[in-house]
Design a protein around this motif. Sequence first.
Motif, PDB file in Angstrom:
ATOM      1  N   ARG A  12      16.523 -20.715  13.986  1.00  0.00           N
ATOM      2  CA  ARG A  12      17.226 -19.720  15.178  1.00  0.00           C
ATOM      3  C   ARG A  12      17.208 -18.469  14.507  1.00  0.00           C
ATOM      4  O   ARG A  12      17.230 -17.238  15.424  1.00  0.00           O
ATOM      5  CB  ARG A  12      18.528 -20.184  15.749  1.00  0.00           C
ATOM      6  CG  ARG A  12      18.268 -21.362  16.576  1.00  0.00           C
ATOM      7  CD  ARG A  12      19.685 -21.993  17.022  1.00  0.00           C
ATOM      8  NE  ARG A  12      19.684 -23.066  17.881  1.00  0.00           N
ATOM      9  CZ  ARG A  12      20.274 -23.750  18.679  1.00  0.00           C
ATOM     10  NH1 ARG A  12      21.706 -23.315  18.589  1.00  0.00           N
ATOM     11  NH2 ARG A  12      20.127 -24.875  19.600  1.00  0.00           N
ATOM     12  N   TRP A  13      17.742 -18.276  13.419  1.00  0.00           N
ATOM     13  CA  TRP A  13      18.069 -16.751  12.792  1.00  0.00           C
ATOM     14  C   TRP A  13      16.519 -16.226  12.535  1.00  0.00           C
ATOM     15  O   TRP A  13      16.240 -14.889  12.619  1.00  0.00           O
ATOM     16  CB  TRP A  13      18.524 -17.074  11.410  1.00  0.00           C
ATOM     17  CG  TRP A  13      18.837 -15.881  10.715  1.00  0.00           C
ATOM     18  CD1 TRP A  13      18.172 -15.394   9.469  1.00  0.00           C
ATOM     19  CD2 TRP A  13      19.704 -14.803  10.841  1.00  0.00           C
ATOM     20  NE1 TRP A  13      18.399 -14.280   9.113  1.00  0.00           N
ATOM     21  CE2 TRP A  13      19.490 -13.712   9.956  1.00  0.00           C
ATOM     22  CE3 TRP A  13      20.680 -14.521  11.625  1.00  0.00           C
ATOM     23  CZ2 TRP A  13      20.374 -12.639   9.886  1.00  0.00           C
ATOM     24  CZ3 TRP A  13      21.458 -13.301  11.700  1.00  0.00           C
ATOM     25  CH2 TRP A  13      21.198 -12.271  10.740  1.00  0.00           C
ATOM     26  N   ALA A  15      13.975 -16.672  14.295  1.00  0.00           N
ATOM     27  CA  ALA A  15      13.400 -16.464  15.591  1.00  0.00           C
ATOM     28  C   ALA A  15      13.985 -15.044  16.224  1.00  0.00           C
ATOM     29  O   ALA A  15      13.231 -14.480  17.234  1.00  0.00           O
ATOM     30  CB  ALA A  15      13.780 -17.503  16.578  1.00  0.00           C
ATOM     31  N   LEU A  16      15.065 -14.494  15.682  1.00  0.00           N
ATOM     32  CA  LEU A  16      15.661 -13.373  16.142  1.00  0.00           C
ATOM     33  C   LEU A  16      14.879 -12.211  15.857  1.00  0.00           C
ATOM     34  O   LEU A  16      14.273 -12.205  14.801  1.00  0.00           O
ATOM     35  CB  LEU A  16      17.188 -13.218  15.823  1.00  0.00           C
ATOM     36  CG  LEU A  16      18.179 -14.317  16.280  1.00  0.00           C
ATOM     37  CD1 LEU A  16      19.361 -14.037  15.414  1.00  0.00           C
ATOM     38  CD2 LEU A  16      18.264 -14.112  17.752  1.00  0.00           C
ATOM     39  N   SER A  17      15.047 -11.093  16.397  1.00  0.00           N
ATOM     40  CA  SER A  17      14.415  -9.943  16.243  1.00  0.00           C
ATOM     41  C   SER A  17      14.972  -9.139  14.799  1.00  0.00           C
ATOM     42  O   SER A  17      16.227  -9.644  14.498  1.00  0.00           O
ATOM     43  CB  SER A  17      14.429  -8.861  17.302  1.00  0.00           C
ATOM     44  OG  SER A  17      15.587  -8.519  17.650  1.00  0.00           O
ATOM     45  N   ARG A  19      16.133  -6.088  14.919  1.00  0.00           N
ATOM     46  CA  ARG A  19      17.050  -5.195  15.348  1.00  0.00           C
ATOM     47  C   ARG A  19      18.386  -6.179  15.574  1.00  0.00           C
ATOM     48  O   ARG A  19      19.392  -5.833  15.214  1.00  0.00           O
ATOM     49  CB  ARG A  19      16.546  -4.651  16.793  1.00  0.00           C
ATOM     50  CG  ARG A  19      17.725  -3.877  17.335  1.00  0.00           C
ATOM     51  CD  ARG A  19      17.006  -3.214  18.541  1.00  0.00           C
ATOM     52  NE  ARG A  19      18.109  -2.199  19.161  1.00  0.00           N
ATOM     53  CZ  ARG A  19      17.870  -1.825  20.397  1.00  0.00           C
ATOM     54  NH1 ARG A  19      16.741  -1.918  21.031  1.00  0.00           N
ATOM     55  NH2 ARG A  19      18.795  -0.783  20.878  1.00  0.00           N
ATOM     56  N   ALA A  20      18.079  -7.431  16.220  1.00  0.00           N
ATOM     57  CA  ALA A  20      19.313  -8.312  16.435  1.00  0.00           C
ATOM     58  C   ALA A  20      19.743  -8.768  15.188  1.00  0.00           C
ATOM     59  O   ALA A  20      21.289  -9.066  14.831  1.00  0.00           O
ATOM     60  CB  ALA A  20      18.917  -9.501  17.275  1.00  0.00           C
ATOM     61  N   ARG A  21      18.884  -9.183  14.060  1.00  0.00           N
ATOM     62  CA  ARG A  21      19.330  -9.489  12.739  1.00  0.00           C
ATOM     63  C   ARG A  21      20.203  -8.363  11.988  1.00  0.00           C
ATOM     64  O   ARG A  21      21.158  -8.473  11.590  1.00  0.00           O
ATOM     65  CB  ARG A  21      18.185  -9.997  12.009  1.00  0.00           C
ATOM     66  CG  ARG A  21      17.950 -11.512  12.123  1.00  0.00           C
ATOM     67  CD  ARG A  21      16.780 -12.091  11.450  1.00  0.00           C
ATOM     68  NE  ARG A  21      15.525 -11.646  11.729  1.00  0.00           N
ATOM     69  CZ  ARG A  21      14.474 -11.816  11.067  1.00  0.00           C
ATOM     70  NH1 ARG A  21      14.381 -12.306   9.913  1.00  0.00           N
ATOM     71  NH2 ARG A  21      13.250 -11.299  11.478  1.00  0.00           N
ATOM     72  N   MET A  24      23.756  -8.135  13.664  1.00  0.00           N
ATOM     73  CA  MET A  24      24.471  -9.153  13.206  1.00  0.00           C
ATOM     74  C   MET A  24      24.892  -8.789  11.986  1.00  0.00           C
ATOM     75  O   MET A  24      26.318  -9.147  11.618  1.00  0.00           O
ATOM     76  CB  MET A  24      23.772 -10.470  13.556  1.00  0.00           C
ATOM     77  CG  MET A  24      23.598 -10.748  15.069  1.00  0.00           C
ATOM     78  SD  MET A  24      22.785 -12.075  15.321  1.00  0.00           S
ATOM     79  CE  MET A  24      24.042 -13.662  14.704  1.00  0.00           C
ATOM     80  N   TYR A 194      23.685  -2.280  16.901  1.00  0.00           N
ATOM     81  CA  TYR A 194      22.247  -2.494  17.603  1.00  0.00           C
ATOM     82  C   TYR A 194      21.793  -1.456  18.182  1.00  0.00           C
ATOM     83  O   TYR A 194      20.421  -1.097  18.152  1.00  0.00           O
ATOM     84  CB  TYR A 194      22.714  -3.446  18.960  1.00  0.00           C
ATOM     85  CG  TYR A 194      21.525  -3.927  19.837  1.00  0.00           C
ATOM     86  CD1 TYR A 194      20.934  -5.228  19.157  1.00  0.00           C
ATOM     87  CD2 TYR A 194      21.251  -3.207  20.877  1.00  0.00           C
ATOM     88  CE1 TYR A 194      19.787  -5.653  19.896  1.00  0.00           C
ATOM     89  CE2 TYR A 194      20.001  -4.063  21.447  1.00  0.00           C
ATOM     90  CZ  TYR A 194      19.439  -4.889  20.845  1.00  0.00           C
ATOM     91  OH  TYR A 194      18.260  -5.659  21.676  1.00  0.00           O
TER      92      TYR A 194
END
Length: 490
Positions: A12-13, A15-17, A19-21, A24, A194
Amino acid sequence: MPTDTGTLLTRRWAALSIRARLSMIYATALGVMLVIYAVFVYTTVRERFVIEVDHRLDQEVEIAEQALVRDSSGRLFWRMPDRVDGYETLANMLWLDVHLPDGALVYRLAGGYAKNGIADELPFGRRAPGFFSAKLDSGLSLRVLQREIEVDGIRAVIRTAFPEEQVERELASLLWVLTIGLPLAIGAAGISGYWLAGRVLAPVAKMTDEAQSITADRLDARLPIANPNDELGRLGTTFNDLFARLGQSFDQLKRFTSEASHELRTPLTVIRSVGEVALRERRDEAAYRDTIGTMLEESDRLTQLVQSLLMLARADSGRIVLGREAFDLGRLTWDAVNHLRVLAEEKGQQIEVAVSSLMVLGDPAVLRQAVVNILDNAIKYSPVDKTIRVIAEKRGDEVVLEIADSGPGIAVEHREKIFDRFYRVDPARSRETGGFGLGLAIARWAVVVNGGRLEVDNRPGGGSIFRIALPSEMVAKASAVLSNETPKGA
């Protein structure tokens, strides 16, 4: 089960973009720092409160020591009024009591914090002097200082207390602020992270959009680069250089395919045409022999072309294994001249050779191919009854082999292009002389893979000079080899 959960979280990590990573990671890192800072602040403030309370209690005990005196009957009494010079005595405590060592109560006085009278009594007990915390039956928490004193020979124990509920309320208020503020700060950090990540990665989005529009027909397009000096700019520059190389490779591939197909089609067409004409009507033996001779010549031409193409293909794929041995460049040059001298004699040409013994290190077979191709090119383009000069000597830090022809020369704009595959300065005349436009390409490859360089210049009196230059290190390495073993052919 934990392994499966970890794998799922990892997927799942991933699979994130980005930018999202980044958001976070930024929010998590800032959250950890804020939590550490909050713990530090809470601990520091709590410690300061305790120090302040202990300081108050210590001051009151010192005042109490001065206020206790012994009367004529040998008893202790409190001589200090409630207010002295505007200072309210016992203002910073809940209560103060004085006991004799046997536990008998001498005095018990209410302090400034005893608003509703003296609180429940704290049972007296012998303990080491100093600060301690206690809790009354009513649930009230106290900070207590107990100290032994001596007044005119009478030993006594003074205790003073301060309610901890005020400190606890202030600490609870601080904890409440931190508890509410931390999530808000972390959330704000995530949102700002973000947004910042979006701003930072905006060039990547632009490059992505442009890259998606680049196809094999648009390799001349380039990615937009806002700042060529930062990491993203260097990445974009690298991709642009890659597109440039790909475009050049595609152009070379298209030209190579077109030229190769044309060169292959020409002898095949000749063979087919001659065969069809020969079969169209009966001919005598001489005519058939002439037809077969023409077909064999074209077959030989086709074979030479295929061999040249195979050599270039193997060279491009790195499948040609080069040898490394010491050999005499002068002797190799003589062998190449003797191999092609018959071609020069057919055109009435003379080949003048001035070479010395020059030991170098490399692959003699590959370098011989380069010398043969350049010499063959000189014979083809030199007019009848002209002279071709071949010189090999050491010049400074290099070993130089020059082949000078008497041809028309090469214009400046063509000097680098003549080493491209199938390139011809004069396409029509080159086909008449039987060339494919591959000889010089093979020659340059043969020289370069042996650590040298191949150059071309025009002669002052007309014609061209092809120059093979090998670095002096190859001579030094050849000398080192010769000092340990006998060279081949010696």
